[in-house]
Design a protein around this motif. Structure first.
Motif, mmCIF file in Angstrom:
data_model
loop_
_atom_site.group_PDB
_atom_site.id
_atom_site.type_symbol
_atom_site.label_atom_id
_atom_site.label_comp_id
_atom_site.label_asym_id
_atom_site.label_seq_id
_atom_site.Cartn_x
_atom_site.Cartn_y
_atom_site.Cartn_z
ATOM 1 N N ASP A 95 10.136 27.710 -26.617
ATOM 2 C CA ASP A 95 9.496 27.954 -25.323
ATOM 3 C C ASP A 95 8.961 26.651 -24.737
ATOM 4 O OD1 ASP A 95 9.994 30.658 -25.579
ATOM 5 O OD2 ASP A 95 7.903 31.224 -25.900
ATOM 6 N N HIS A 96 8.291 25.845 -25.577
ATOM 7 C CA HIS A 96 7.661 24.618 -25.093
ATOM 8 C C HIS A 96 8.710 23.600 -24.629
ATOM 9 C CE1 HIS A 96 3.678 25.509 -27.433
ATOM 10 N NE2 HIS A 96 4.125 26.538 -26.750
ATOM 11 N N ASP A 110 9.849 24.735 -21.316
ATOM 12 C CA ASP A 110 8.797 24.484 -20.319
ATOM 13 C C ASP A 110 8.959 23.115 -19.673
ATOM 14 O OD1 ASP A 110 7.555 26.939 -20.734
ATOM 15 O OD2 ASP A 110 6.019 26.135 -22.083
ATOM 16 N N PRO A 127 1.756 22.748 -18.074
ATOM 17 C CA PRO A 127 2.344 22.935 -19.388
ATOM 18 C C PRO A 127 3.436 21.936 -19.728
ATOM 19 C CG PRO A 127 2.156 25.018 -18.237
ATOM 20 C CD PRO A 127 1.826 23.936 -17.257
ATOM 21 N N TRP A 142 3.111 31.475 -18.419
ATOM 22 C CA TRP A 142 2.629 30.576 -19.469
ATOM 23 C C TRP A 142 1.228 30.982 -19.921
ATOM 24 C CZ3 TRP A 142 -1.277 26.653 -19.170
ATOM 25 C CH2 TRP A 142 -1.251 25.690 -20.189
ATOM 26 N N SER A 175 5.001 30.444 -25.144
ATOM 27 C CA SER A 175 4.535 30.400 -23.754
ATOM 28 C C SER A 175 5.345 31.315 -22.845
ATOM 29 C CB SER A 175 4.580 28.961 -23.242
ATOM 30 O OG SER A 175 5.900 28.453 -23.318
ATOM 31 N N ARG A 176 6.133 32.198 -23.448
ATOM 32 C CA ARG A 176 6.894 33.213 -22.716
ATOM 33 C C ARG A 176 6.658 34.536 -23.427
ATOM 34 N NH1 ARG A 176 8.414 31.322 -17.921
ATOM 35 N NH2 ARG A 176 10.392 32.390 -17.829
ATOM 36 N N ASN A 213 5.830 30.521 -13.217
ATOM 37 C CA ASN A 213 5.868 29.852 -14.515
ATOM 38 C C ASN A 213 4.476 29.676 -15.095
ATOM 39 O OD1 ASN A 213 8.678 29.616 -14.711
ATOM 40 N ND2 ASN A 213 8.686 27.739 -13.494
#
Length: 192
Positions: A171-172, A175, A189, A41, A147-148, A37
């Motif tokens: 994405d966030h 996360d 993250p 990220w 972030s992906r 991850n």
């Protein structure tokens, strides 16, 4: 003294490599997931940050900058496709380690070209002040991008920016539910 754009990029490269090492050198599936991850990220944000901040500078300031940026974007596309495959694997999948090794091989070639060729060319035409300013912009940009890996998204501004601003919150949010390393001093993250 504040760091310049080359230092910021190289620091990211070292972090990405250290997360890779944690993944391939661990036999603990939970630890591999956490660093998978973190690797995803950092690499996703780094790539988009370069595309939004650094490559336009290449195009603007270097005589061969358009060709350099296009070549780097093409290399990023391959990395994004490989990262997309990797981010969707589980450490228990038979292709987990081979996939990240292939990804890192591609990425290592790109990093070497960037650090030996592209970044020195860029630094040669920047003042120290401009280099530091671009480093700050690069860091700020990474806070707002996905972030992906999304290899089907546009890779040039302004479309990359728009799609990124729409994709990043999703994405966030996701996360927040992912597992992250519990190592102090490392970015987490889920708290950003």
């Amino acid at each position: 003294m504040a760091r310049g754009i080359s230092d910021a990029i190289k620091e990211d490269h070292r972090e990405i490599k250290s997360y890779y090492d944690k993944i391939v050198n661990s036999s603990d599936k939970d630890e591999q997931t956490r660093f998978q991850n973190l690797f995803t990220w950092e690499l996703a944000r780094h790539s988009i940050g370069e595309e939004l901040v650094v490559y336009p500078i290449f195009e603007k300031l270097l005589s061969d900058g358009v060709d350099m940026a296009n070549k780097d974007r093409k290399e990023h596309m391959k990395v994004k496709e490989q990262l997309k495959a990797f981010q969707n694997l589980s450490p228990s999948d038979i292709g987990f380690i081979p996939t990240i090794k292939e990804l890192m091989e591609t990425l290592s070639e790109h990093i070497e070209e960037e650090e030996i060729g592209d970044l020195p060319k860029l630094e040669a035409v920047l003042s120290q002040e401009d280099s530091q300013s671009y480093a700050k912009s690069f860091g700020r940009t990474k806070m707002f991008v996905p972030s992906r890996s999304h290899p089907n998204a546009p890779d040039k501004p302004p479309f990359e920016t728009v799609v990124g601003l729409l994709t990043a919150p999703i994405d966030h949010l996701a996360d927040m539910f992912r597992k992250w390393p519990d190592t102090s001093g490392m970015p987490n993250p889920s708290t950003k």
